[in-house]
Design a protein around this motif. Structure first.
Motif, PDB file in Angstrom:
ATOM      1  N   HIS A 139       0.691  -1.392  -0.169  1.00  0.00           N
ATOM      2  CA  HIS A 139      -0.057  -0.068   0.215  1.00  0.00           C
ATOM      3  C   HIS A 139       0.681   1.212   0.315  1.00  0.00           C
ATOM      4  O   HIS A 139       2.463   1.442  -0.068  1.00  0.00           O
ATOM      5  N   PRO A 140       0.099   2.695  -0.132  1.00  0.00           N
ATOM      6  CA  PRO A 140       0.812   4.011  -0.262  1.00  0.00           C
ATOM      7  C   PRO A 140       1.640   4.109   0.623  1.00  0.00           C
ATOM      8  O   PRO A 140       2.998   4.378   0.913  1.00  0.00           O
ATOM      9  N   SER A 141       2.039   3.455   1.990  1.00  0.00           N
ATOM     10  CA  SER A 141       2.953   3.258   2.928  1.00  0.00           C
ATOM     11  C   SER A 141       3.827   2.552   3.006  1.00  0.00           C
ATOM     12  O   SER A 141       3.890   2.859   4.090  1.00  0.00           O
ATOM     13  N   GLY A 142       3.915   0.918   3.225  1.00  0.00           N
ATOM     14  CA  GLY A 142       4.371  -0.094   3.040  1.00  0.00           C
ATOM     15  C   GLY A 142       3.644  -0.981   2.642  1.00  0.00           C
ATOM     16  O   GLY A 142       2.889  -1.484   2.020  1.00  0.00           O
ATOM     17  N   VAL A 143       3.826  -2.373   3.489  1.00  0.00           N
ATOM     18  CA  VAL A 143       3.261  -3.429   3.648  1.00  0.00           C
ATOM     19  C   VAL A 143       2.020  -4.259   4.664  1.00  0.00           C
ATOM     20  O   VAL A 143       2.510  -3.702   5.201  1.00  0.00           O
ATOM     21  N   MET A 144       0.858  -4.920   4.351  1.00  0.00           N
ATOM     22  CA  MET A 144       0.446  -5.607   5.716  1.00  0.00           C
ATOM     23  C   MET A 144      -0.196  -6.371   5.115  1.00  0.00           C
ATOM     24  O   MET A 144       0.214  -6.609   4.102  1.00  0.00           O
ATOM     25  N   GLU A 145       0.869  -7.249   6.538  1.00  0.00           N
ATOM     26  CA  GLU A 145      -0.146  -8.383   6.116  1.00  0.00           C
ATOM     27  C   GLU A 145      -0.591  -9.375   6.552  1.00  0.00           C
ATOM     28  O   GLU A 145      -1.582  -8.771   7.813  1.00  0.00           O
ATOM     29  N   VAL A 146      -1.833  -9.835   6.309  1.00  0.00           N
ATOM     30  CA  VAL A 146      -3.261 -10.890   7.176  1.00  0.00           C
ATOM     31  C   VAL A 146      -2.580 -11.923   6.570  1.00  0.00           C
ATOM     32  O   VAL A 146      -2.708 -12.495   6.062  1.00  0.00           O
ATOM     33  N   ASP A 147      -3.094 -12.765   7.812  1.00  0.00           N
ATOM     34  CA  ASP A 147      -2.898 -14.489   8.019  1.00  0.00           C
ATOM     35  C   ASP A 147      -4.643 -14.559   7.889  1.00  0.00           C
ATOM     36  O   ASP A 147      -5.307 -14.496   8.658  1.00  0.00           O
ATOM     37  N   ALA A 148      -4.605 -15.783   6.385  1.00  0.00           N
ATOM     38  CA  ALA A 148      -6.108 -15.866   5.854  1.00  0.00           C
ATOM     39  C   ALA A 148      -7.063 -17.206   5.289  1.00  0.00           C
ATOM     40  O   ALA A 148      -5.337 -17.342   5.471  1.00  0.00           O
ATOM     41  N   ALA A 149      -7.761 -17.507   5.913  1.00  0.00           N
ATOM     42  CA  ALA A 149      -8.437 -18.625   5.005  1.00  0.00           C
ATOM     43  C   ALA A 149      -9.586 -18.719   5.172  1.00  0.00           C
ATOM     44  O   ALA A 149     -10.634 -17.854   5.523  1.00  0.00           O
ATOM     45  N   VAL A 150      -9.906 -19.257   3.496  1.00  0.00           N
ATOM     46  CA  VAL A 150     -11.047 -18.957   3.245  1.00  0.00           C
ATOM     47  C   VAL A 150     -11.691 -20.858   3.242  1.00  0.00           C
ATOM     48  O   VAL A 150     -11.084 -21.353   2.507  1.00  0.00           O
ATOM     49  N   ARG A 151     -13.106 -20.704   2.833  1.00  0.00           N
ATOM     50  CA  ARG A 151     -13.607 -21.911   2.413  1.00  0.00           C
ATOM     51  C   ARG A 151     -13.692 -21.518   1.578  1.00  0.00           C
ATOM     52  O   ARG A 151     -14.537 -21.206   0.930  1.00  0.00           O
ATOM     53  N   THR A 152     -14.032 -22.541   0.322  1.00  0.00           N
ATOM     54  CA  THR A 152     -14.222 -22.555  -1.503  1.00  0.00           C
ATOM     55  C   THR A 152     -15.808 -23.024  -1.296  1.00  0.00           C
ATOM     56  O   THR A 152     -16.630 -21.814  -1.820  1.00  0.00           O
ATOM     57  N   GLU A 153     -16.188 -23.697  -1.139  1.00  0.00           N
ATOM     58  CA  GLU A 153     -17.804 -24.235  -1.390  1.00  0.00           C
ATOM     59  C   GLU A 153     -18.716 -24.070   0.393  1.00  0.00           C
ATOM     60  O   GLU A 153     -18.427 -25.394   1.116  1.00  0.00           O
ATOM     61  N   PRO A 154     -19.897 -23.128   0.721  1.00  0.00           N
ATOM     62  CA  PRO A 154     -19.629 -21.830   0.456  1.00  0.00           C
ATOM     63  C   PRO A 154     -18.101 -21.117   0.411  1.00  0.00           C
ATOM     64  O   PRO A 154     -18.074 -21.384   1.395  1.00  0.00           O
ATOM     65  N   PRO A 155     -18.337 -19.750  -0.832  1.00  0.00           N
ATOM     66  CA  PRO A 155     -17.772 -19.436   0.140  1.00  0.00           C
ATOM     67  C   PRO A 155     -17.519 -17.866   1.216  1.00  0.00           C
ATOM     68  O   PRO A 155     -18.785 -17.382   1.539  1.00  0.00           O
ATOM     69  N   GLU A 156     -16.911 -18.220   2.154  1.00  0.00           N
ATOM     70  CA  GLU A 156     -17.187 -17.815   3.492  1.00  0.00           C
ATOM     71  C   GLU A 156     -15.132 -17.868   4.410  1.00  0.00           C
ATOM     72  O   GLU A 156     -14.247 -19.009   3.991  1.00  0.00           O
ATOM     73  N   LEU A 157     -14.986 -16.793   4.852  1.00  0.00           N
ATOM     74  CA  LEU A 157     -14.006 -16.040   5.040  1.00  0.00           C
ATOM     75  C   LEU A 157     -13.885 -16.905   6.887  1.00  0.00           C
ATOM     76  O   LEU A 157     -14.623 -16.684   8.368  1.00  0.00           O
ATOM     77  N   LEU A 158     -13.331 -17.448   7.094  1.00  0.00           N
ATOM     78  CA  LEU A 158     -12.948 -18.221   7.972  1.00  0.00           C
ATOM     79  C   LEU A 158     -11.344 -18.011   9.061  1.00  0.00           C
ATOM     80  O   LEU A 158     -11.984 -17.661  10.340  1.00  0.00           O
ATOM     81  N   ARG A 159     -10.744 -17.057   8.677  1.00  0.00           N
ATOM     82  CA  ARG A 159      -9.577 -16.943   9.700  1.00  0.00           C
ATOM     83  C   ARG A 159      -8.837 -14.850   8.738  1.00  0.00           C
ATOM     84  O   ARG A 159      -9.118 -15.428   8.208  1.00  0.00           O
ATOM     85  N   ALA A 160      -9.009 -14.655   9.995  1.00  0.00           N
ATOM     86  CA  ALA A 160      -8.042 -13.674   9.474  1.00  0.00           C
ATOM     87  C   ALA A 160      -7.173 -12.531  10.479  1.00  0.00           C
ATOM     88  O   ALA A 160      -8.262 -12.150  11.501  1.00  0.00           O
ATOM     89  N   ALA A 161      -6.075 -12.518  10.699  1.00  0.00           N
ATOM     90  CA  ALA A 161      -4.997 -12.496  11.751  1.00  0.00           C
ATOM     91  C   ALA A 161      -4.200 -11.261  11.262  1.00  0.00           C
ATOM     92  O   ALA A 161      -3.812 -11.621   9.604  1.00  0.00           O
ATOM     93  N   MET A 162      -4.480 -10.045  11.565  1.00  0.00           N
ATOM     94  CA  MET A 162      -2.582  -9.037  11.603  1.00  0.00           C
ATOM     95  C   MET A 162      -2.361  -8.831  13.143  1.00  0.00           C
ATOM     96  O   MET A 162      -2.887  -8.367  13.740  1.00  0.00           O
ATOM     97  N   VAL A 163      -0.485  -8.164  12.109  1.00  0.00           N
ATOM     98  CA  VAL A 163      -0.161  -7.430  13.033  1.00  0.00           C
ATOM     99  C   VAL A 163       0.328  -6.420  12.261  1.00  0.00           C
ATOM    100  O   VAL A 163      -0.087  -5.786  11.512  1.00  0.00           O
ATOM    101  N   ARG A 164      -0.626  -5.735  13.345  1.00  0.00           N
ATOM    102  CA  ARG A 164      -0.972  -3.456  13.101  1.00  0.00           C
ATOM    103  C   ARG A 164       1.029  -3.499  13.311  1.00  0.00           C
ATOM    104  O   ARG A 164       1.273  -3.535  14.606  1.00  0.00           O
TER     105      ARG A 164
END
Length: 177
Positions: A139-164
């Motif tokens: 992004h304009p100020s650097g890089v943000m890391e997001v540890d994420a997991a999704v399910r395919t069917e049905p589409p669903e976000l299972l996890r999202a964790a980040m370091v601020r």
């Protein structure tokens, strides 16, 4: 957070040198182009109608100035990122990347059928039931890391964790009597 994703090459179609520049240069170019920023707002308004947030696109700025965000995605400008993204919300360019937007961005990057692979960006390894990865958003100020997991069917976000990362919000002096 509802979001609209578009290719930076589509947003900066008349400025290919900006489309291929990094998110910092893209943010500066968009900030200085009032007509293009209004076009982004109109796209956001049409998306708000399609999402059922407002009835007419021209009401989005007044009735829903915050939602949805609009993000322009492009190849990374750093080896530390998987892709770059510039986020517009509240009719302004975000100086970094909003946390709520990063969750939606990571999910979209991992979901099959999203604009990310179509835009020629990194494809994350998938299994039969979904995808899990550390998504690095430039992004304009650097890089943000997001540890994420999704399910395919049905589409669903299972996890999202980040370091601020901390950044200086204020510098000053306090006088105590």
């Amino acid at each position: 957070q509802p979001m609209v994703f578009m290719r930076a090459t589509d947003l900066f179609k008349l400025q290919p040198e900006v489309a291929s520049a990094g998110p910092k240069a893209q943010a500066e170019a968009l900030k200085n182009d009032a007509a293009l920023l209004r076009r982004v707002e109109r796209i956001r308004g049409v998306a708000a109608v399609r999402m059922g947030i407002v009835e007419h696109w021209h009401l989005a700025e007044k009735e829903s100035p915050y939602t949805p965000f609009v993000a322009a995605i492009s190849p990374p400008d750093s080896k530390d990122a998987d892709f770059s993204s510039l986020c517009v919300f509240m009719q302004k360019i975000h100086q970094a990347y909003p946390v709520t937007g990063s969750v939606a961005t990571a999910a979209a990057a991992l979901l099959e059928g999203s604009i990310f692979p179509e835009a020629g960006l990194k494809t994350f390894p998938r299994s039969d039931d979904g995808c899990k990865a550390l998504v690095r958003i430039g992004h304009p100020s650097g890089v943000m890391e997001v540890d994420a997991a999704v399910r395919t069917e049905p589409p669903e976000l299972l996890r999202a964790a980040m370091v601020r990362t901390a950044r200086c919000l204020m510098d000053g002096q306090v006088y105590i009597p």
